[in-house]
Write an enzyme that holds these catalytic residues in place. Structure first.
Site, mmCIF file in Angstrom:
data_model
loop_
_atom_site.group_PDB
_atom_site.id
_atom_site.type_symbol
_atom_site.label_atom_id
_atom_site.label_comp_id
_atom_site.label_asym_id
_atom_site.label_seq_id
_atom_site.Cartn_x
_atom_site.Cartn_y
_atom_site.Cartn_z
ATOM 1 N N CYS A 35 23.699 32.301 24.090
ATOM 2 C CA CYS A 35 24.945 31.851 24.707
ATOM 3 C C CYS A 35 26.159 32.244 23.873
ATOM 4 O O CYS A 35 27.282 32.170 24.357
ATOM 5 C CB CYS A 35 24.932 30.341 24.925
ATOM 6 S SG CYS A 35 24.786 29.419 23.391
ATOM 7 N N ASP A 37 27.293 30.687 21.265
ATOM 8 C CA ASP A 37 27.998 29.546 20.688
ATOM 9 C C ASP A 37 27.760 29.471 19.175
ATOM 10 O O ASP A 37 26.690 29.842 18.688
ATOM 11 C CB ASP A 37 27.536 28.243 21.353
ATOM 12 C CG ASP A 37 28.008 28.178 22.801
ATOM 13 O OD1 ASP A 37 28.829 29.026 23.181
ATOM 14 O OD2 ASP A 37 27.563 27.288 23.529
ATOM 15 N N CYS A 60 29.754 24.992 24.011
ATOM 16 C CA CYS A 60 29.762 24.223 25.253
ATOM 17 C C CYS A 60 29.917 22.724 24.975
ATOM 18 O O CYS A 60 29.887 22.291 23.825
ATOM 19 C CB CYS A 60 28.451 24.458 25.989
ATOM 20 S SG CYS A 60 27.062 23.683 25.157
ATOM 21 N N CYS A 104 21.305 23.211 22.738
ATOM 22 C CA CYS A 104 22.626 22.999 22.140
ATOM 23 C C CYS A 104 22.532 22.012 20.977
ATOM 24 O O CYS A 104 23.220 22.168 19.970
ATOM 25 C CB CYS A 104 23.604 22.472 23.186
ATOM 26 S SG CYS A 104 23.513 23.359 24.762
HETATM 27 FE FE1 FES Z 1 25.190 27.411 23.925
HETATM 28 FE FE2 FES Z 1 25.256 24.928 24.604
HETATM 29 S S1 FES Z 1 25.214 26.609 25.920
HETATM 30 S S2 FES Z 1 25.097 25.754 22.632
#
Ligand code: FES
Length: 127
Positions: A35, A37, A60, A104
């Site tokens: 993702c 992140d 997110c 996450c």
């Molecule tokens: Fe990547 Fe939540 S979607 S950490």
């Protein structure tokens, strides 16, 4: 059921311990390749106790809520207890995360572990 629990929403809208610690004793940064992140965790440690913790998360809602909750859970804890904190415990403290959002909370577990490893490495160098 709503997608997110009230606790997740609360920690997402009002995250605790956001920021950086300039003279941190340990810093950990982790990311999720899928993702994209990123989570960065700063620890202040005195006598093997986490006296302060701050985080910066580019991610997110679940990642932000997980970092916020994780910092609350480890503040004032011994390093070894913080090291044992699992992503499941973080998710439980948030009253659960949707299954596809569990990864996450893994970022929070890994960021803390990475910051503690950094601290341990630095304290070994000092001695
Ligand atoms: Fe990547 Fe939540 S979607 S950490």
């Amino acid at each position: 059921m709503a997608l997110y629990s009230e606790k997740v929403m609360d920690h997402f809208m009002h995250p605790r311990n956001v920021g950086i610690i300039e003279d941190a004793d340990g810093i950990g940064e982790v990311g999720n390749a899928k993702c994209g992140d990123i989570m960065k965790m700063y620890l202040k440690i005195d006598n093997d106790v986490i006296t302060d913790v701050k985080f910066e998360t580019f991610g997110c809602a679940s990642a932000i809520a997980s970092s916020s909750m994780a910092t609350e859970l480890i503040k004032g804890q011994k390093v070894e207890d913080a090291l044992a904190l699992t992503n499941k415990a973080v998710a439980e403290a948030l009253d659960g995360l949707p299954d596809y959002k569990m990864h996450c909370s893994v970022l929070a577990e890994e960021a803390i572990q990475s910051a503690i490893e950094d601290y341990q490495k630095k304290s070994k160098e000092k001695n």
